[in-house]
Design a protein around this motif. Structure first.
Motif, PDB file in Angstrom:
ATOM      1  N   UNK A  71      26.417  41.105  22.137  1.00  0.00           N
ATOM      2  CA  UNK A  71      25.787  39.777  22.060  1.00  0.00           C
ATOM      3  C   UNK A  71      24.330  39.928  21.641  1.00  0.00           C
ATOM      4  N   UNK A  72      23.861  39.090  20.725  1.00  0.00           N
ATOM      5  CA  UNK A  72      22.415  39.045  20.491  1.00  0.00           C
ATOM      6  C   UNK A  72      21.950  37.605  20.662  1.00  0.00           C
ATOM      7  N   UNK A  73      20.785  37.465  21.296  1.00  0.00           N
ATOM      8  CA  UNK A  73      20.256  36.138  21.637  1.00  0.00           C
ATOM      9  C   UNK A  73      18.973  35.904  20.857  1.00  0.00           C
ATOM     10  N   UNK A  74      18.791  34.669  20.382  1.00  0.00           N
ATOM     11  CA  UNK A  74      17.583  34.370  19.622  1.00  0.00           C
ATOM     12  C   UNK A  74      17.012  33.028  20.094  1.00  0.00           C
ATOM     13  N   UNK A  75      15.737  32.808  19.801  1.00  0.00           N
ATOM     14  CA  UNK A  75      15.110  31.543  20.213  1.00  0.00           C
ATOM     15  C   UNK A  75      15.586  30.395  19.337  1.00  0.00           C
ATOM     16  N   UNK A  76      16.047  30.756  18.144  1.00  0.00           N
ATOM     17  CA  UNK A  76      16.410  29.718  17.165  1.00  0.00           C
ATOM     18  C   UNK A  76      17.926  29.573  17.066  1.00  0.00           C
ATOM     19  N   UNK A  77      18.347  28.339  16.842  1.00  0.00           N
ATOM     20  CA  UNK A  77      19.789  28.083  16.687  1.00  0.00           C
ATOM     21  C   UNK A  77      20.244  28.723  15.364  1.00  0.00           C
ATOM     22  N   UNK A  78      21.233  29.598  15.421  1.00  0.00           N
ATOM     23  CA  UNK A  78      21.641  30.268  14.182  1.00  0.00           C
ATOM     24  C   UNK A  78      22.447  29.346  13.272  1.00  0.00           C
ATOM     25  N   UNK A  79      22.394  29.624  12.004  1.00  0.00           N
ATOM     26  CA  UNK A  79      23.259  28.914  11.050  1.00  0.00           C
ATOM     27  C   UNK A  79      24.582  29.699  11.000  1.00  0.00           C
ATOM     28  N   UNK A  80      25.653  29.079  11.414  1.00  0.00           N
ATOM     29  CA  UNK A  80      26.918  29.832  11.466  1.00  0.00           C
ATOM     30  C   UNK A  80      27.573  29.893  10.093  1.00  0.00           C
ATOM     31  N   UNK A  81      28.122  31.069   9.775  1.00  0.00           N
ATOM     32  CA  UNK A  81      28.854  31.206   8.510  1.00  0.00           C
ATOM     33  C   UNK A  81      30.156  30.403   8.617  1.00  0.00           C
TER      34      UNK A  81
END
Ligand code: URA
Length: 434
Positions: A416-426
């Motif tokens: 799992x990787x977590x980010x502050x920004x909502x990712x754009x899902x492929x």
């Protein structure tokens, strides 16, 4: 004809003739050509590639190396699907009942788990009593009666692939588009269906890691199928995240049952509808994609696909009560929770690692023939795009008392990787090739 000359030709990058490819496949299957010469040819193919004509001839030679299933006694249009392998991919369990409930005939041969990817036969065997070892007669009789049967590959189907695949596995020659395409398509052609839909997976949990490779594999395989007179299409679909939330055999069967009742996860439901819709188009039952998908969707909503699923389970000796109440499927002795270490959006989930973790919990095999635990696996609670707070549950690990879950837990935590920004899902589905 001498194997030495065939090797020399391929080493120089020249095209092999149909006769030469048949000579190789037949000689190797009969044990007349030794492994060292077959290995050399496989490596030369890996390095120099093959033309489409050569790949088709190799595929036909392999398909004809053993028995070819004759489905002509089945009334109606015969369909088959194939996934190149993924994590949480339980689509066969859903797509086949949808199609059989619409009158198509599916004599489906499936495999067991391979590496980090699961296999339909292992999933079905988690249903108490379900028999996947059917004789040729029982297999066809079941399809005639219920419209579908799913069984392990039986008898003498494509013996050339059995030998070549084992050799590729130990000679670093698995990753080659002509070799993968001929391996998959020889089995599909020998299995006899008129319409074949290929689900080519791409992403961190798939064989094909790039979209370009997946498109090329899909193109080559559809070409082979169509040249061989089968209506063949392909979908290129996302394996950068597991399909649905369940990874592991009984857990996936339970999720498939929910999906067949119209209550499944959105991604899994959507992909099953597109696969079933694709086969309805290939079978000529629907012209347009939208209409085909509507038909498939309706079978999930109106209960017909679920009713067919129960009929299929009963026809293969299983207890259909498990479909009504999947909570009664095998249950793991132990459960462990994985918690989010920080707040943010799940940016990605390395799907291959997720598959590896489930194998370590007992859901898959490290070596062919190893036993598996039908109850073991992972129930994801968060997937890419979801927001988590520190301490939220990311996943549940299911395993038996004999298993130490530490390594699986560590692998999954790192996956799992977590980010502050909502990712754009492929996208879930990249392309369809019809
Ligand atoms: N699956 C197959 O059946 N063959 C391959 O070569 C790769 C995946």
């Amino acid at each position: 004809m001498r194997m030495y000359d065939i090797l020399l030709k391929k080493k120089r990058g020249q095209e092999l003739s149909e006769r030469e490819l048949h000579f190789f496949v037949e000689g190797y299957t009969r044990g007349e050509i030794p492994d060292y010469q077959a290995s050399a040819l496989l490596m030369a193919i890996c390095l120099n590639g093959m033309t489409e004509r050569e790949t088709t001839d190799l595929t036909m030679a392999m398909a004809e190396s053993g028995e070819m299933l004759d489905l002509s006694s089945l009334e109606g249009i015969t369909v088959d699907k194939h996934s190149t392998g993924g994590v949480g991919d339980k689509t066969t369990l859903i797509v086949i009942p949808i199609l059989a409930s619409l009158g198509l005939k599916a004599a489906k041969m499936s495999g067991r788990g391979l590496g980090h990817t699961g296999g339909t036969i292992d999933k079905l065997e988690s249903i108490p009593g379900f028999c996947t070892e059917l004789s040729r007669e029982e297999f066809l009789k079941t399809v005639k009666k219920t419209g579908a049967a799913i069984a392990g590959q039986t008898g003498n189907l494509v013996p050339a692939d059995k030998k070549l695949y084992a050799l590729r596995d130990v000679t670093a020659t698995v990753e080659s588009i002509p070799l993968i395409a001929s391996s998959i398509m020889s089995k599909k052609l020998a299995a006899g269906a008129q319409c074949i839909l290929l689900d080519v997976k791409v992403g961190s949990g798939a064989f094909m890691k790039t979209l370009e490779e997946a498109k090329e594999l899909a193109r080559v395989m559809t070409e082979i199928g169509n040249r061989a007179g089968r209506r063949t299409g392909a979908l290129i679909t996302n394996m950068d995240r597991p399909l649905g939330y369940a990874v592991g055999n009984a857990l996936e069967v339970a999720e498939a049952c929910e999906t067949l009742r119209g209550r499944g996860p959105e991604d899994l439901t959507e992909i099953c509808i597109r696969l079933a819709g694709g086969l309805l188009q290939l079978a000529g039952l629907c012209k347009e994609k939208e209409e085909a998908c509507e038909w498939a969707r309706a079978q999930l909503k109106n209960g017909c696909a679920f009713a067919k699923w129960k009929e299929m389970i009963a026809a293969q000796g299983g207890d259909a009560q498990f479909a009504e109440n999947p909570n009664r499927l095998p249950k793991a002795e132990k459960k462990l929770f994985l918690f989010a270490e920080e707040e943010g959006y799940i940016a990605s989930l390395n799907t291959e690692k997720c598959g590896e973790a489930s194998v370590l919990l007992g859901a898959g095999r490290e070596r062919k023939g190893d036993p598996i635990d039908p109850a073991a696996g992972i129930l994801l609670k968060k997937k890419p795009g979801d927001f988590v707070r520190q301490g939220d549950i990311l996943a549940e690990l299911h395993f038996s008392g004999k298993v130490d879950p530490t390594a699986a837990q560590e692998i999954l935590q790192k996956a799992y990787s977590v980010s502050l920004y909502k990712p754009e899902l492929s996208p879930l589905i990249y392309e369809d090739l019809f």
